[in-house]
Enzyme design. Structure first.
Site, PDB file in Angstrom:
ATOM      1  CG  HIS A 164      -3.458 -37.510  91.035  1.00 18.01           C
ATOM      2  ND1 HIS A 164      -2.974 -36.841  91.987  1.00 18.01           N
ATOM      3  CD2 HIS A 164      -2.443 -37.873  90.365  1.00 18.01           C
ATOM      4  CE1 HIS A 164      -1.761 -36.462  91.663  1.00 18.01           C
ATOM      5  NE2 HIS A 164      -1.297 -37.018  90.679  1.00 18.01           N
ATOM      6  CG  HIS A 201      -5.872 -38.382  94.889  1.00 19.19           C
ATOM      7  ND1 HIS A 201      -7.333 -38.315  94.482  1.00 19.19           N
ATOM      8  CD2 HIS A 201      -5.287 -37.238  94.609  1.00 19.19           C
ATOM      9  CE1 HIS A 201      -7.419 -37.275  93.918  1.00 19.19           C
ATOM     10  NE2 HIS A 201      -6.337 -36.627  93.794  1.00 19.19           N
ATOM     11  CG  ASP A 233      -3.075 -33.383  93.960  1.00 18.01           C
ATOM     12  OD1 ASP A 233      -3.386 -34.652  93.944  1.00 18.01           O
ATOM     13  OD2 ASP A 233      -3.676 -32.423  93.469  1.00 18.01           O
ATOM     14  CG  HIS A 285      -0.449 -33.706  90.394  1.00 16.54           C
ATOM     15  ND1 HIS A 285      -0.215 -34.370  89.299  1.00 16.54           N
ATOM     16  CD2 HIS A 285      -1.757 -33.002  90.455  1.00 16.54           C
ATOM     17  CE1 HIS A 285      -1.746 -34.434  89.127  1.00 16.54           C
ATOM     18  NE2 HIS A 285      -2.457 -33.611  89.487  1.00 16.54           N
ATOM     19  CG  HIS A 295      -4.077 -28.679  91.322  1.00 18.99           C
ATOM     20  ND1 HIS A 295      -5.318 -28.387  90.745  1.00 18.99           N
ATOM     21  CD2 HIS A 295      -3.988 -29.754  91.851  1.00 18.99           C
ATOM     22  CE1 HIS A 295      -5.938 -29.625  90.992  1.00 18.99           C
ATOM     23  NE2 HIS A 295      -5.280 -30.357  91.711  1.00 18.99           N
ATOM     24  CD  GLU A 329      -7.327 -32.863  94.229  1.00 24.87           C
ATOM     25  OE1 GLU A 329      -7.141 -31.750  93.745  1.00 24.87           O
ATOM     26  OE2 GLU A 329      -6.596 -33.930  93.590  1.00 24.87           O
TER      27      GLU A 329
END
Length: 206
Positions: A47, A51, A53, A57, A159, A171
């Site tokens: 991360h 990057h 997710d 994660h 998230h 992100e």
């Protein structure tokens, strides 16, 4: 057609989220020392910088990075500029996302990339806003710092709301040079098998 590289450069002095591994770039072979080629060792967390997710994660049974279809990460996207200190339902109510399924939030966060240390005072997305994005059919959410989550959260509700509903989280974007508007997004994370995420090279064409 203009191409915007919205990827954060990776280097050892870049900010990383607290607790994540630092970036290591070390020469392991050097022409200047008589080796036949220059070769570096690269070490970083999944991360780091810009990057993606994957659901895995935060969700044990969630889809892993290599299982995410590329057609979610490539296609038309809308960049929206937000001046609020957090992205909540009220913020979303003032935005026009049209029929887009990919939205990238440009905030004051993009200016934080000028700093070499992590800044916890970043713009984040509330869990309620995440739920609204899901309800509105959004499939990819991007933001211009290292997390969509409020710093210090212990529930990681933003998230989990997004990832549990199949929304890809992108992100660490740098949107300083990009105006609000519609673009073609090309987001290609490293194809790390069974991973919770990976750094990505991300460009916008428009």
């Amino acid at each position: 057609m203009q191409i915007y590289d919205v990827t954060v450069p990776v280097h050892p002095r870049m900010p990383v989220y607290p607790g994540d591994p630092p970036v290591v770039l070390e020469p392991r072979a050097q022409l200047s020392k008589g080796d036949p080629a220059n070769v570096c060792y690269c070490g970083m967390g999944t991360h780091t910088g810009t990057h993606v997710d994957a659901p895995f994660h935060f969700i044990e049974t969630g889809r892993k990075l290599h299982e995410i279809p590329l057609n979610i990460m490539v296609g038309r996207a809308r960049v929206v500029e937000v001046t609020a200190r957090k992205i909540d339902v009220d913020t979303l109510s003032r935005l026009d996302l049209g029929e887009h399924i990919r939205v990238l939030f440009k905030t004051r966060n993009s200016q934080l990339w000028q700093q070499e240390t992590f800044n916890p005072d970043y713009v984040f997305i509330t869990p309620e806003a995440a739920a609204k994005l899901v309800a509105d059919g959004i499939k990819l959410v991007g933001i211009d710092y290292l997390s969509v989550e409020e710093y210090g959260s212990t529930t990681f509700a933003t998230h989990i709301e997004l990832l549990s509903n199949g929304v890809v989280i992108l992100e660490g974007l740098d949107l300083r040079a990009v105006d609000a508007g519609d673009y073609e997004l090309i987001c290609l994370p490293l194809k790390l098998m069974d991973s919770d995420g990976a750094p990505a090279r991300v460009i916008l064409r428009g």
